[in-house]
Design a protein around this motif. Sequence first.
Motif, PDB file in Angstrom:
ATOM      1  N   VAL A   1      42.164  25.048  60.260  1.00 54.08           N
ATOM      2  CA  VAL A   1      42.833  24.323  61.403  1.00 54.08           C
ATOM      3  C   VAL A   1      44.373  25.300  61.281  1.00 54.08           C
ATOM      4  CG1 VAL A   1      44.059  22.386  62.559  1.00 54.08           C
ATOM      5  CG2 VAL A   1      41.916  22.327  61.092  1.00 54.08           C
ATOM      6  N   THR A   2      44.718  25.732  62.829  1.00 56.56           N
ATOM      7  CA  THR A   2      45.717  26.412  62.919  1.00 56.56           C
ATOM      8  C   THR A   2      46.534  25.831  63.874  1.00 56.56           C
ATOM      9  OG1 THR A   2      44.624  28.619  62.235  1.00 56.56           O
ATOM     10  CG2 THR A   2      47.048  28.551  63.620  1.00 56.56           C
ATOM     11  N   VAL A   3      47.922  25.345  63.786  1.00 57.79           N
ATOM     12  CA  VAL A   3      48.830  24.741  64.690  1.00 57.79           C
ATOM     13  C   VAL A   3      50.022  25.790  64.866  1.00 57.79           C
ATOM     14  CG1 VAL A   3      50.310  22.964  65.109  1.00 57.79           C
ATOM     15  CG2 VAL A   3      48.279  22.405  63.718  1.00 57.79           C
TER      16      VAL A   3
ATOM     17  N   GLU B   1      54.329  29.181  58.306  1.00 60.99           N
ATOM     18  CA  GLU B   1      54.957  30.550  58.804  1.00 60.99           C
ATOM     19  C   GLU B   1      55.809  30.036  59.957  1.00 60.99           C
ATOM     20  OE1 GLU B   1      51.631  33.762  57.440  1.00 60.99           O
ATOM     21  OE2 GLU B   1      51.865  32.804  59.557  1.00 60.99           O
ATOM     22  N   PRO B   2      56.914  30.934  60.130  1.00 54.34           N
ATOM     23  CA  PRO B   2      57.635  30.499  61.461  1.00 54.34           C
ATOM     24  C   PRO B   2      56.603  30.296  62.686  1.00 54.34           C
ATOM     25  CG  PRO B   2      58.670  32.373  60.293  1.00 54.34           C
ATOM     26  CD  PRO B   2      57.465  32.224  59.602  1.00 54.34           C
ATOM     27  N   GLY B   3      56.752  29.279  63.465  1.00 54.29           N
ATOM     28  CA  GLY B   3      56.080  28.786  64.313  1.00 54.29           C
ATOM     29  C   GLY B   3      54.578  28.627  64.201  1.00 54.29           C
ATOM     30  N   ARG B   4      54.136  28.332  62.751  1.00 52.90           N
ATOM     31  CA  ARG B   4      52.633  28.193  62.425  1.00 52.90           C
ATOM     32  C   ARG B   4      52.516  27.545  61.137  1.00 52.90           C
ATOM     33  NH1 ARG B   4      49.145  33.543  62.492  1.00 52.90           N
ATOM     34  NH2 ARG B   4      49.643  33.338  64.593  1.00 52.90           N
ATOM     35  N   LEU B   5      51.360  26.428  61.160  1.00 53.43           N
ATOM     36  CA  LEU B   5      50.945  25.941  60.071  1.00 53.43           C
ATOM     37  C   LEU B   5      49.611  25.953  60.053  1.00 53.43           C
ATOM     38  CD1 LEU B   5      51.120  23.936  57.876  1.00 53.43           C
ATOM     39  CD2 LEU B   5      51.070  22.065  59.292  1.00 53.43           C
ATOM     40  N   VAL B   6      48.883  26.547  58.809  1.00 56.46           N
ATOM     41  CA  VAL B   6      47.369  26.624  58.722  1.00 56.46           C
ATOM     42  C   VAL B   6      47.136  25.941  57.502  1.00 56.46           C
ATOM     43  CG1 VAL B   6      45.700  28.309  58.299  1.00 56.46           C
ATOM     44  CG2 VAL B   6      47.641  29.252  59.517  1.00 56.46           C
ATOM     45  N   VAL B   7      46.053  24.841  57.842  1.00 58.96           N
ATOM     46  CA  VAL B   7      45.434  24.082  56.628  1.00 58.96           C
ATOM     47  C   VAL B   7      43.909  24.889  56.778  1.00 58.96           C
ATOM     48  CG1 VAL B   7      45.192  22.041  55.880  1.00 58.96           C
ATOM     49  CG2 VAL B   7      47.183  22.559  56.926  1.00 58.96           C
ATOM     50  N   ARG B   8      43.446  25.240  55.556  1.00 53.47           N
ATOM     51  CA  ARG B   8      42.161  25.596  55.275  1.00 53.47           C
ATOM     52  C   ARG B   8      41.583  24.723  53.912  1.00 53.47           C
ATOM     53  NH1 ARG B   8      38.901  28.112  52.067  1.00 53.47           N
ATOM     54  NH2 ARG B   8      40.525  28.351  50.408  1.00 53.47           N
ATOM     55  N   ASN B   9      40.428  24.297  54.372  1.00 55.40           N
ATOM     56  CA  ASN B   9      39.805  23.471  53.197  1.00 55.40           C
ATOM     57  C   ASN B   9      38.242  23.925  52.981  1.00 55.40           C
ATOM     58  OD1 ASN B   9      39.590  21.701  55.862  1.00 55.40           O
ATOM     59  ND2 ASN B   9      37.876  20.898  54.496  1.00 55.40           N
ATOM     60  N   SER B  10      37.947  23.670  51.901  1.00 57.16           N
ATOM     61  CA  SER B  10      36.480  23.683  51.718  1.00 57.16           C
ATOM     62  C   SER B  10      35.867  22.509  51.947  1.00 57.16           C
ATOM     63  CB  SER B  10      36.354  23.966  50.206  1.00 57.16           C
ATOM     64  OG  SER B  10      36.994  23.192  49.324  1.00 57.16           O
ATOM     65  N   GLY B  11      34.618  22.175  52.062  1.00 61.88           N
ATOM     66  CA  GLY B  11      33.761  21.342  52.278  1.00 61.88           C
ATOM     67  C   GLY B  11      32.404  21.600  53.091  1.00 61.88           C
TER      68      GLY B  11
ATOM     69  N   GLY C   1      55.830  14.926  60.867  1.00 57.98           N
ATOM     70  CA  GLY C   1      55.088  14.476  59.745  1.00 57.98           C
ATOM     71  C   GLY C   1      53.749  13.868  59.658  1.00 57.98           C
ATOM     72  N   GLN C   2      53.706  13.051  61.084  1.00 55.99           N
ATOM     73  CA  GLN C   2      52.471  12.645  61.208  1.00 55.99           C
ATOM     74  C   GLN C   2      51.097  13.791  61.386  1.00 55.99           C
ATOM     75  OE1 GLN C   2      51.547   9.470  61.139  1.00 55.99           O
ATOM     76  NE2 GLN C   2      49.666   9.917  61.092  1.00 55.99           N
ATOM     77  N   LEU C   3      51.636  14.921  61.890  1.00 56.82           N
ATOM     78  CA  LEU C   3      50.619  15.919  62.173  1.00 56.82           C
ATOM     79  C   LEU C   3      50.336  16.876  60.966  1.00 56.82           C
ATOM     80  CD1 LEU C   3      51.293  18.848  65.195  1.00 56.82           C
ATOM     81  CD2 LEU C   3      51.151  19.645  62.604  1.00 56.82           C
ATOM     82  N   ALA C   4      51.338  16.933  60.021  1.00 62.28           N
ATOM     83  CA  ALA C   4      50.960  17.544  58.834  1.00 62.28           C
ATOM     84  C   ALA C   4      50.310  16.906  57.977  1.00 62.28           C
ATOM     85  CB  ALA C   4      52.231  18.233  58.242  1.00 62.28           C
ATOM     86  N   GLY C   5      50.525  15.242  57.969  1.00 62.85           N
ATOM     87  CA  GLY C   5      49.951  14.541  57.120  1.00 62.85           C
ATOM     88  C   GLY C   5      48.527  14.307  57.471  1.00 62.85           C
ATOM     89  N   ASN C   6      48.036  14.018  58.847  1.00 59.71           N
ATOM     90  CA  ASN C   6      46.782  14.253  59.120  1.00 59.71           C
ATOM     91  C   ASN C   6      45.902  15.301  58.718  1.00 59.71           C
ATOM     92  OD1 ASN C   6      47.359  11.479  60.583  1.00 59.71           O
ATOM     93  ND2 ASN C   6      46.846  12.293  62.478  1.00 59.71           N
ATOM     94  N   LEU C   7      46.550  16.269  58.899  1.00 59.61           N
ATOM     95  CA  LEU C   7      45.808  17.840  58.606  1.00 59.61           C
ATOM     96  C   LEU C   7      45.559  17.672  57.012  1.00 59.61           C
ATOM     97  CD1 LEU C   7      47.435  20.557  60.761  1.00 59.61           C
ATOM     98  CD2 LEU C   7      45.210  19.470  61.044  1.00 59.61           C
ATOM     99  N   LEU C   8      46.419  17.063  56.389  1.00 63.90           N
ATOM    100  CA  LEU C   8      46.078  17.368  54.862  1.00 63.90           C
ATOM    101  C   LEU C   8      45.402  16.145  54.470  1.00 63.90           C
ATOM    102  CD1 LEU C   8      50.118  17.892  53.801  1.00 63.90           C
ATOM    103  CD2 LEU C   8      48.175  19.421  53.500  1.00 63.90           C
ATOM    104  N   ARG C   9      45.312  14.866  55.026  1.00 63.83           N
ATOM    105  CA  ARG C   9      44.412  13.831  54.655  1.00 63.83           C
ATOM    106  C   ARG C   9      43.060  14.545  55.124  1.00 63.83           C
ATOM    107  NH1 ARG C   9      48.992  10.815  56.030  1.00 63.83           N
ATOM    108  NH2 ARG C   9      48.475  10.901  58.152  1.00 63.83           N
ATOM    109  N   ASN C  10      42.909  15.069  56.260  1.00 65.21           N
ATOM    110  CA  ASN C  10      41.474  15.439  56.507  1.00 65.21           C
ATOM    111  C   ASN C  10      41.135  16.464  55.571  1.00 65.21           C
ATOM    112  OD1 ASN C  10      41.497  13.560  58.807  1.00 65.21           O
ATOM    113  ND2 ASN C  10      41.598  15.308  60.219  1.00 65.21           N
TER     114      ASN C  10
END
Length: 338
Positions: free
Chosen positions: A328-330, A260-270, A235-244
Amino acid sequence: MKPVRRPFLTARTRIAVAFGGIFLVLGTALLLTVNLLSRAGTQERATTIARNAVPVELVRPGERVSAWTAYRISGDVSAAASQQMIMWSAVALFVTALLAVGVGWWTAGRCLRPVQGAFESQRRFISNASHELRTPLAVQRTAIQVGLDGDPSPEELAHVRTTLLEANRRSERLIDGLLLLARSDRGLERRDSLDLADVVSEETAAIAGRAERAGVRVSVRSERAPLRGNRVLLGQLAGNLLRNAVEYNHRGGEVDVIVEPGRLVVRNSGPVVAAADIPALFEPFRRGQGKERLCGGTGLGLSIVQSIARAHGGRASAAPNRGGGLRVTVEIPAPGRE
């Protein structure tokens, strides 16, 4: 404060020299033992042969070799052979000892590289943590000394109160981040079955208000992603990525989340991020562009993400987006894929 004196020889050099020294001592002992035993055995054998020998007639008739002469000749031959063996053994031992030093140097480098890297990273971490902890303390001291000097007005008192509270909250966030980073670095004590999609859904709902105030649109596309891990840390991992992704963005920007199974991707503009700057973002106390030093985060976000991913047997990576922002891809192994 006295400067720290560095050792004359590095740990790698000392290990390499120790390799060569130990080999030289053991090799010398082995060669001396072999030569002494060989010489004693050869001399005993020659004595036995000489005692049992009968006079031997030489080429010229009438000349015979006595037992004593045969014994002396065999002794000379044995001594010459021993001298040659000792000489060439010493040369071979010296060359092999040099090779042992080289092998020790290479082995020490392979073994110590992670350890030396860990010590250097720890040294940088302690130095950065000390600096970061001093910053809010300096702000509080300045606010008290300047804001409360003389007879402050109610407005000045309110400003001092706001500054002190913000500095205090920053210190709390920093300490919490340090504790979480240390906890994730120790690894996982237990693993529970969970779905990463559920974790991301909860954390997305938690930052919805912040994203709305910042004028950032968050979209999530997810599918079931079962895994075994620690719910709080993930939860801290996902929360940090989303807050950033929300904070390091601009009004009207976007955050796209893919599970996706075994993967989390967070992409942001900026803001535009240079590819050369990305590795440093995973170091503690490194911040992206566009945030004030005191109002932004602690600079531990991506380092915590990386640490939690490693604790789950995975890894985190990042790449710049065309036009600005970060992707960011985890990757965390799903059950049956470890």
